[in-house]
Scaffold this motif. Structure first.
Motif, PDB file in Angstrom:
ATOM      1  N   GLY A   1       0.796  -1.222   0.000  1.00 48.18           N
ATOM      2  CA  GLY A   1       0.000   0.000   0.000  1.00 48.18           C
ATOM      3  C   GLY A   1       0.826   1.268   0.000  1.00 48.18           C
ATOM      4  O   GLY A   1       0.287   2.370  -0.077  1.00 48.18           O
ATOM      5  N   PHE A   2       2.145   1.150   0.141  1.00 51.04           N
ATOM      6  CA  PHE A   2       3.004   2.328   0.091  1.00 51.04           C
ATOM      7  C   PHE A   2       3.571   2.500  -1.299  1.00 51.04           C
ATOM      8  O   PHE A   2       3.928   1.524  -1.961  1.00 51.04           O
ATOM      9  CB  PHE A   2       4.164   2.179   1.082  1.00 51.04           C
ATOM     10  N   ASN A   3       3.670   3.741  -1.727  1.00 54.71           N
ATOM     11  CA  ASN A   3       4.353   4.040  -2.980  1.00 54.71           C
ATOM     12  C   ASN A   3       5.794   4.421  -2.672  1.00 54.71           C
ATOM     13  O   ASN A   3       6.058   5.500  -2.146  1.00 54.71           O
ATOM     14  CB  ASN A   3       3.675   5.207  -3.690  1.00 54.71           C
ATOM     15  N   LEU A   4       6.708   3.495  -2.966  1.00 51.86           N
ATOM     16  CA  LEU A   4       8.105   3.775  -2.651  1.00 51.86           C
ATOM     17  C   LEU A   4       8.847   4.186  -3.915  1.00 51.86           C
ATOM     18  O   LEU A   4       8.929   3.428  -4.875  1.00 51.86           O
ATOM     19  CB  LEU A   4       8.764   2.541  -2.029  1.00 51.86           C
ATOM     20  N   ASP A   5       9.381   5.438  -3.860  1.00 48.06           N
ATOM     21  CA  ASP A   5      10.185   5.919  -4.980  1.00 48.06           C
ATOM     22  C   ASP A   5      11.605   5.397  -4.775  1.00 48.06           C
ATOM     23  O   ASP A   5      12.356   5.908  -3.946  1.00 48.06           O
ATOM     24  CB  ASP A   5      10.166   7.451  -5.000  1.00 48.06           C
ATOM     25  N   LEU A   6      11.961   4.362  -5.533  1.00 47.40           N
ATOM     26  CA  LEU A   6      13.245   3.702  -5.301  1.00 47.40           C
ATOM     27  C   LEU A   6      14.429   4.633  -5.528  1.00 47.40           C
ATOM     28  O   LEU A   6      15.432   4.560  -4.827  1.00 47.40           O
ATOM     29  CB  LEU A   6      13.370   2.475  -6.207  1.00 47.40           C
ATOM     30  N   SER A   7      14.309   5.524  -6.526  1.00 44.04           N
ATOM     31  CA  SER A   7      15.439   6.422  -6.790  1.00 44.04           C
ATOM     32  C   SER A   7      15.671   7.362  -5.610  1.00 44.04           C
ATOM     33  O   SER A   7      16.814   7.622  -5.222  1.00 44.04           O
ATOM     34  CB  SER A   7      15.191   7.215  -8.075  1.00 44.04           C
ATOM     35  N   SER A   8      14.588   7.858  -5.012  1.00 43.08           N
ATOM     36  CA  SER A   8      14.729   8.734  -3.854  1.00 43.08           C
ATOM     37  C   SER A   8      15.341   7.994  -2.683  1.00 43.08           C
ATOM     38  O   SER A   8      16.243   8.498  -2.000  1.00 43.08           O
ATOM     39  CB  SER A   8      13.368   9.294  -3.433  1.00 43.08           C
ATOM     40  N   ILE A   9      14.822   6.779  -2.454  1.00 44.06           N
ATOM     41  CA  ILE A   9      15.332   6.001  -1.323  1.00 44.06           C
ATOM     42  C   ILE A   9      16.815   5.704  -1.502  1.00 44.06           C
ATOM     43  O   ILE A   9      17.625   5.892  -0.589  1.00 44.06           O
ATOM     44  CB  ILE A   9      14.517   4.701  -1.164  1.00 44.06           C
TER      45      ILE A   9
ATOM     46  N   ALA B   1      16.570  16.781  -5.220  1.00 44.36           N
ATOM     47  CA  ALA B   1      15.825  17.136  -6.423  1.00 44.36           C
ATOM     48  C   ALA B   1      14.403  16.581  -6.342  1.00 44.36           C
ATOM     49  O   ALA B   1      13.650  16.675  -7.302  1.00 44.36           O
ATOM     50  CB  ALA B   1      16.532  16.601  -7.660  1.00 44.36           C
ATOM     51  N   ASP B   2      14.078  15.984  -5.209  1.00 41.67           N
ATOM     52  CA  ASP B   2      12.726  15.469  -4.967  1.00 41.67           C
ATOM     53  C   ASP B   2      12.100  16.324  -3.877  1.00 41.67           C
ATOM     54  O   ASP B   2      12.597  16.372  -2.747  1.00 41.67           O
ATOM     55  CB  ASP B   2      12.821  13.998  -4.523  1.00 41.67           C
ATOM     56  N   ILE B   3      11.024  17.027  -4.224  1.00 44.55           N
ATOM     57  CA  ILE B   3      10.469  17.984  -3.253  1.00 44.55           C
ATOM     58  C   ILE B   3       9.959  17.295  -2.003  1.00 44.55           C
ATOM     59  O   ILE B   3      10.003  17.868  -0.902  1.00 44.55           O
ATOM     60  CB  ILE B   3       9.352  18.846  -3.898  1.00 44.55           C
ATOM     61  N   MET B   4       9.548  16.045  -2.123  1.00 43.91           N
ATOM     62  CA  MET B   4       9.025  15.364  -0.942  1.00 43.91           C
ATOM     63  C   MET B   4      10.151  15.054   0.064  1.00 43.91           C
ATOM     64  O   MET B   4       9.933  15.055   1.272  1.00 43.91           O
ATOM     65  CB  MET B   4       8.318  14.063  -1.350  1.00 43.91           C
ATOM     66  N   VAL B   5      11.364  14.806  -0.447  1.00 45.58           N
ATOM     67  CA  VAL B   5      12.500  14.601   0.454  1.00 45.58           C
ATOM     68  C   VAL B   5      12.831  15.906   1.171  1.00 45.58           C
ATOM     69  O   VAL B   5      13.023  15.949   2.394  1.00 45.58           O
ATOM     70  CB  VAL B   5      13.719  14.092  -0.343  1.00 45.58           C
ATOM     71  N   ASN B   6      12.865  17.002   0.413  1.00 46.92           N
ATOM     72  CA  ASN B   6      13.134  18.310   1.026  1.00 46.92           C
ATOM     73  C   ASN B   6      12.082  18.648   2.067  1.00 46.92           C
ATOM     74  O   ASN B   6      12.380  19.233   3.096  1.00 46.92           O
ATOM     75  CB  ASN B   6      13.140  19.393  -0.047  1.00 46.92           C
ATOM     76  N   LEU B   7      10.853  18.264   1.745  1.00 55.43           N
ATOM     77  CA  LEU B   7       9.772  18.517   2.686  1.00 55.43           C
ATOM     78  C   LEU B   7      10.053  17.777   3.994  1.00 55.43           C
ATOM     79  O   LEU B   7       9.761  18.291   5.089  1.00 55.43           O
ATOM     80  CB  LEU B   7       8.442  18.046   2.083  1.00 55.43           C
TER      81      LEU B   7
ATOM     82  N   MET C   1       5.318  14.395 -12.894  1.00 54.61           N
ATOM     83  CA  MET C   1       5.811  14.585 -11.517  1.00 54.61           C
ATOM     84  C   MET C   1       4.762  14.062 -10.550  1.00 54.61           C
ATOM     85  O   MET C   1       3.611  14.429 -10.600  1.00 54.61           O
ATOM     86  CB  MET C   1       6.048  16.089 -11.285  1.00 54.61           C
ATOM     87  N   SER C   2       5.207  13.176  -9.725  1.00 49.32           N
ATOM     88  CA  SER C   2       4.274  12.623  -8.739  1.00 49.32           C
ATOM     89  C   SER C   2       4.824  12.865  -7.340  1.00 49.32           C
ATOM     90  O   SER C   2       6.031  12.954  -7.155  1.00 49.32           O
ATOM     91  CB  SER C   2       4.085  11.125  -8.987  1.00 49.32           C
ATOM     92  N   PHE C   3       3.930  12.974  -6.400  1.00 51.36           N
ATOM     93  CA  PHE C   3       4.346  13.210  -5.017  1.00 51.36           C
ATOM     94  C   PHE C   3       4.049  11.992  -4.173  1.00 51.36           C
ATOM     95  O   PHE C   3       2.924  11.484  -4.187  1.00 51.36           O
ATOM     96  CB  PHE C   3       3.616  14.424  -4.447  1.00 51.36           C
ATOM     97  N   HIS C   4       5.042  11.518  -3.496  1.00 54.62           N
ATOM     98  CA  HIS C   4       4.851  10.357  -2.631  1.00 54.62           C
ATOM     99  C   HIS C   4       5.252  10.724  -1.220  1.00 54.62           C
ATOM    100  O   HIS C   4       6.419  11.017  -0.964  1.00 54.62           O
ATOM    101  CB  HIS C   4       5.697   9.184  -3.135  1.00 54.62           C
TER     102      HIS C   4
END
Lengths: 254, 161
Positions: free
Chosen positions: A11-19, A136-142, B1-4
Motif C-alpha cells: 500500500g506504500f508508494n516507494l520511490d526507489l530512486s529517492s530512497i 531534487a525530490d520535493i518530498m525529500v526536502n519537505l 511529476m508525482s508526489f509520494h
C-alpha cells in the motif's frame, strides 16, 4: 521526460530512486565524517580532520551570526548534519545518471513501474531514472523542512514558552493569521527553494545531454556552477534553519 | 511529476538517524577534541603569561639584589677608606709624640750632663784654689822663697799655656 521507479509495497508508494539517493547520501556523509574523525588528534590533526574542523568552524560562525554564542553549541551538530547532508545530496546527481530504457511494461517486485499505456503514450519507449539528487525530490526536502519545522516549535515551547506564544500576537492580535501563515510558509519555502534549485540544475543537465558531444563544454560549465549552487543552497538551508530557531528561542530584553 | 509522502517519511527517518549517528560517532568526538585543543591553547597561553610574569619578577629581584650588593660594596670601600685614614692619622700622631718624647729626653740628658760638668769643674777649681792656698801658706817663709815660688808658678803656667 524521465519516470521515477515507484513500486507499490504493502500500500506504500516507494520511490526507489529517492530512497537510493537518500541512503547513498547518508552513507557518504557518515563515511566521510567517520574517516575525518578516525584518528582524532589534538596536536597533529590529519588533513581530513583539518578539513572537518574547518567545516565545524564555518558552521559555528554561521550559527553564531544568528544567535548568542552561548546557545551555539547545542545546534552545532544539527547545523553540521544539515549542511553536510544537503551539500552531499545536491552533488549526488551531478556526476552521472543511471537511466534504463523500456519498450514494454516494466515490473519490479510485482508492481508496475512503467505501464504499457505510458509507453504507448510516449512513442513506444520510456526512460526510468534511477539516479538523482535526493534534494531534487520535493518530498525529500519537505522531510527536512518538517524536521526543522517541528524543531523550531518544540524548542520555542521548551526554552522560551511565554515569549514564543506571545509572538503570535505581535505587534497586534490582528496579526495572528499572518503569523500562522508565516510559520507554515517557512518550511514550504525551505523545501521549495532547495528543490527548485537542484531540480532545475539536474533538468538542465539532462537537457544539455540531449545536445550530444557539442554540449560537453556547456555541461562542464553547468556542472561546475551546480556545485556552487549546491553549496549555496546547503548553506542557505542551514542558516535559515538557525535563524528560525534563533527567532523561536531567543528573547531579547528591551 | 508525482508526489509520494513515503519519500518524506523516509527522508525524516534517514535524517534523524544520520543526525544521531553523526553526533554519536563523528561530531561528538570531533567537538570534544576541538574543545580540548581550545583548552590546551588557553592553558599554554596562561602558562606562558605566568612564566613571563615570573621572569619579570625575578629580573626585578635580581636587579634589586645587584643594586644592594653594589651599595654594600660602596659602603665597604668607604668604611675601609675611613678606617685607613684614621689609622694613618693615628700612626703619624704616635710617631710625632714619640719623636717629641725622644727630643725632650735628649734635651734633659744634655742639661743634666752640662750641670754635672759644671759641678765637677767647680769642685776642681775649688780644690785647686785650696791647694794653691796651702802651697802659698807653706812657702810664706821668706821673700826669696816667695819670689821663687811665684816664678815657679809663672813657669808652670807658661809651660802649660
Amino acid at each position: 521526460m524521465h519516470v521515477f521507479p515507484v513500486v507499490q509495497v504493502g500500500g506504500f508508494n516507494l520511490d526507489l530512486s529517492s530512497i537510493l539517493a537518500i541512503v547513498v547520501s547518508g552513507l557518504i556523509c557518515f563515511v566521510l565524517a567517520k574517516l575525518a574523525t578516525r584518528n582524532l588528534s589534538i596536536r597533529n590533526p590529519s588533513k581530513l580532520q583539518n578539513f572537518m574542523e574547518w567545516v565545524v568552524d564555518f558552521v559555528h560562525n554561521t550559527i553564531a551570526s544568528t544567535m548568542p554564542l552561548s546557545k551555539v553549541k547545542h545546534f552545532l551538530g544539527l547545523g553540521m548534519t544539515l549542511i553536510l547532508f544537503i551539500f552531499v545530496s545536491n552533488l549526488l546527481g551531478l556526476p552521472f545518471g543511471i537511466v534504463t530504457e523500456h519498450h514494454e511494461e516494466f515490473k519490479l517486485f510485482g508492481s508496475t513501474v512503467v505501464s504499457q499505456e505510458y509507453i504507448d503514450e510516449h512513442g513506444g519507449h520510456a526512460h526510468v531514472a534511477w539516479w538523482k539528487s535526493p534534494t531534487a525530490d520535493i518530498m525529500v526536502n519537505l522531510g527536512l523542512a518538517v524536521v526543522v519545522f517541528f524543531l523550531i516549535h518544540f524548542l520555542g515551547l521548551k526554552m522560551n514558552r511565554k515569549h514564543y506564544l506571545a509572538h503570535y500576537f505581535k505587534p497586534f492580535p490582528v496579526f495572528f493569521p499572518l503569523n500562522l501563515i508565516e510559520q507554515v510558509a517557512r518550511p514550504v519555502t525551505l523545501a521549495v527553494r532547495l528543490y527548485a534549485n537542484i531540480y532545475a540544475g539536474e533538468l538542465l543537465i539532462a537537457t544539455i545531454l540531449l545536445l550530444g558531444i557539442p554540449g560537453i563544454p556547456l555541461l562542464a560549465v553547468w556542472q561546475g556552477f551546480s556545485i556552487f549552487v549546491g553549496a549555496v543552497q546547503a548553506f542557505l538551508f542551514t542558516i535559515l534553519t538557525m535563524v528560525y530557531i534563533s527567532q523561536a528561542i531567543v528573547h531579547e530584553d528591551h | 511529476m508525482s508526489f509520494h509522502w513515503e519519500s518524506t517519511v523516509i527522508a525524516i527517518i534517514a535524517f534523524v538517524l544520520l543526525y544521531w549517528l553523526l553526533n554519536k560517532y563523528a561530531f561528538g568526538p570531533l567537538f570534544g577534541v576541538m574543545e580540548k585543543r581550545r583548552q590546551l591553547v588557553n592553558e599554554e597561553i596562561e602558562a606562558a603569561e605566568s612564566s613571563r610574569r615570573e621572569a619579570e619578577q625575578q629580573l626585578a629581584e635580581q636587579k634589586r639584589a645587584l643594586e644592594e650588593a653594589r651599595k654594600e660594596a660602596q659602603e665597604i670601600i668607604e668604611s675601609a677608606r675611613r678606617t685607613s685614614q684614621k689609622q694613618a692619622d693615628e700612626i703619624i700622631q704616635a710617631a710625632r709624640e714619640e719623636a717629641n718624647r725622644l727630643k725632650n729626653e735628649a734635651i734633659r740628658e744634655i742639661q743634666n750632663e752640662k750641670n754635672n760638668a759644671i759641678a765637677a769643674l767647680r769642685r776642681q777649681v775649688s780644690g785647686l784654689s785650696v791647694q794653691i792656698a796651702s802651697k802659698i801658706l807653706e812657702k810664706q817663709v821668706d821673700e826669696k822663697a816667695h819670689e821663687q815660688l811665684v816664678d815657679q808658678y809663672l813657669r808652670e803656667v807658661g809651660k802649660t799655656s
